[in-house]
Design a protein around this motif. Sequence first.
Motif, short mmCIF file in Angstrom:
data_model
loop_
_atom_site.label_atom_id
_atom_site.label_comp_id
_atom_site.label_asym_id
_atom_site.label_seq_id
_atom_site.Cartn_x
_atom_site.Cartn_y
_atom_site.Cartn_z
N LEU A 143 30.58 13.75 3.08
CA LEU A 143 31.13 12.88 2.04
C LEU A 143 32.64 13.06 1.93
CD1 LEU A 143 28.41 13.20 -0.76
CD2 LEU A 143 28.67 11.40 0.96
N SER A 144 33.10 14.28 1.98
CA SER A 144 34.54 14.53 1.93
C SER A 144 35.26 13.91 3.11
CB SER A 144 34.81 16.05 1.91
OG SER A 144 34.28 16.64 0.75
N ARG A 145 34.62 13.94 4.25
CA ARG A 145 35.20 13.33 5.46
C ARG A 145 35.46 11.85 5.25
NH1 ARG A 145 37.98 14.24 10.23
NH2 ARG A 145 37.19 12.95 11.91
N TRP A 146 34.60 11.22 4.42
CA TRP A 146 34.74 9.79 4.13
C TRP A 146 35.45 9.53 2.81
CZ3 TRP A 146 28.89 8.89 5.51
CH2 TRP A 146 28.75 9.03 6.90
N GLY A 147 36.03 10.58 2.23
CA GLY A 147 36.83 10.41 1.01
C GLY A 147 36.03 10.27 -0.26
N LEU A 148 34.80 10.82 -0.27
CA LEU A 148 33.92 10.69 -1.42
C LEU A 148 33.57 12.05 -2.03
CD1 LEU A 148 31.26 8.13 -0.08
CD2 LEU A 148 33.05 7.66 -1.78
N GLU A 149 33.20 12.00 -3.30
CA GLU A 149 32.64 13.18 -3.96
C GLU A 149 31.44 12.72 -4.80
OE1 GLU A 149 33.83 16.34 -7.48
OE2 GLU A 149 35.40 15.71 -6.06
N LEU A 150 30.35 13.48 -4.70
CA LEU A 150 29.15 13.18 -5.48
C LEU A 150 29.12 14.10 -6.69
CD1 LEU A 150 26.40 11.83 -5.89
CD2 LEU A 150 25.41 13.53 -4.34
N ARG A 151 29.09 13.51 -7.87
CA ARG A 151 29.09 14.27 -9.11
C ARG A 151 27.80 14.05 -9.88
NH1 ARG A 151 35.32 12.81 -11.07
NH2 ARG A 151 36.38 13.92 -9.34
N PHE A 152 27.48 14.99 -10.76
CA PHE A 152 26.26 14.88 -11.55
C PHE A 152 26.55 15.24 -13.01
CE2 PHE A 152 22.36 16.83 -13.31
CZ PHE A 152 21.54 15.70 -13.27
N ASP A 153 26.14 14.36 -13.90
CA ASP A 153 26.30 14.57 -15.34
C ASP A 153 25.02 15.20 -15.88
OD1 ASP A 153 26.73 14.51 -18.04
OD2 ASP A 153 26.74 12.33 -18.22
N ASP A 154 25.04 16.49 -16.15
CA ASP A 154 23.83 17.16 -16.61
C ASP A 154 23.54 16.91 -18.09
OD1 ASP A 154 25.81 18.68 -17.76
OD2 ASP A 154 25.31 20.53 -16.71
N MET A 155 24.37 16.10 -18.75
CA MET A 155 24.13 15.76 -20.16
C MET A 155 23.47 14.38 -20.30
SD MET A 155 25.15 18.40 -21.71
CE MET A 155 25.17 17.84 -23.42
N GLN A 156 23.28 13.69 -19.21
CA GLN A 156 22.67 12.36 -19.29
C GLN A 156 21.19 12.47 -19.62
OE1 GLN A 156 21.98 10.26 -15.44
NE2 GLN A 156 22.86 12.10 -14.47
N PRO A 157 20.64 11.49 -20.31
CA PRO A 157 19.21 11.53 -20.63
C PRO A 157 18.37 11.26 -19.39
CG PRO A 157 20.17 9.45 -21.36
CD PRO A 157 21.32 10.31 -20.90
N GLY A 158 17.23 11.93 -19.31
CA GLY A 158 16.31 11.72 -18.20
C GLY A 158 15.41 10.54 -18.44
N GLY A 159 14.61 10.20 -17.44
CA GLY A 159 13.69 9.09 -17.56
C GLY A 159 14.10 7.93 -16.68
#
Length: 248
Positions: A154-170
């Motif tokens: 992903l970094s090679r293609w200029g991207l970063e994957l992030r995760f919001d652990d405060m988001q509601p599930g479901g």
Amino acid sequence: MPRRLTRRRIAGLIALAAIVAVALGLFAKSGAGHGEHRDEPFGLFTSLPILWSEQADLRDMLATPAPPHWVRGALAENGRLVALDTLLDLSRFERLVIAQPRPLSPDENVALDAWVRSGGRLLMFADPMLTQESAYSLGDRRRPQDVVLLSPILSRWGLELRFDDMQPGGLRENAGEGVDVDLPGQFTVVGGGVGAQCRIGAEALVARCSVGKGRAIIVADAAVLAIDGDSSRKKRQLDAFLSEAFHR
């Protein structure tokens, strides 16, 4: 008189046959979509139980054989499906699906990047927090990858994957993409991509990248590939991604 009438009928039938042939040709052309690649192989690299069923032990597998995963049938409509356990040699493929893969080795990152740049078409599902249930316990090598680890490519293609652990599930629908998600990640362009240009879709769920001569569509969730739920609805969503990645 009857002879002349027969000739007219023959001429009419020939004309009708020509019209039907043209119509069928136009229909075939307009419906090429999936069918045009039906005999061409494409690779599948995944830790998800798409090609095999999950059973806790052999006894369960023999007692209650599970039906094939619906995703397998959906993928097979797009060509001859080839299961891969490594990405080191992709030369025989023009198309590739990667779904919640195990961590890639340095050589696999290099090989995948080179393959896309040379014209490969990639559809990737990269879920930072897989919500699908598994028959296997944590630590079992047969268990699907719970947290995807793809930072190098992903970094090679200029991207970063992030995760919001405060988001509601479901399960919910990503309105912009029209696809069901559950605890999805978000992509952001961080720059530094080498010969790659990515644009981010609604709610940062999908990154669409031009990489050299090829392209990659990367989805920050894998809920659409779950075996449970409304498979016909999910198939429509998966088909849309496959069409965009492979046929446009």
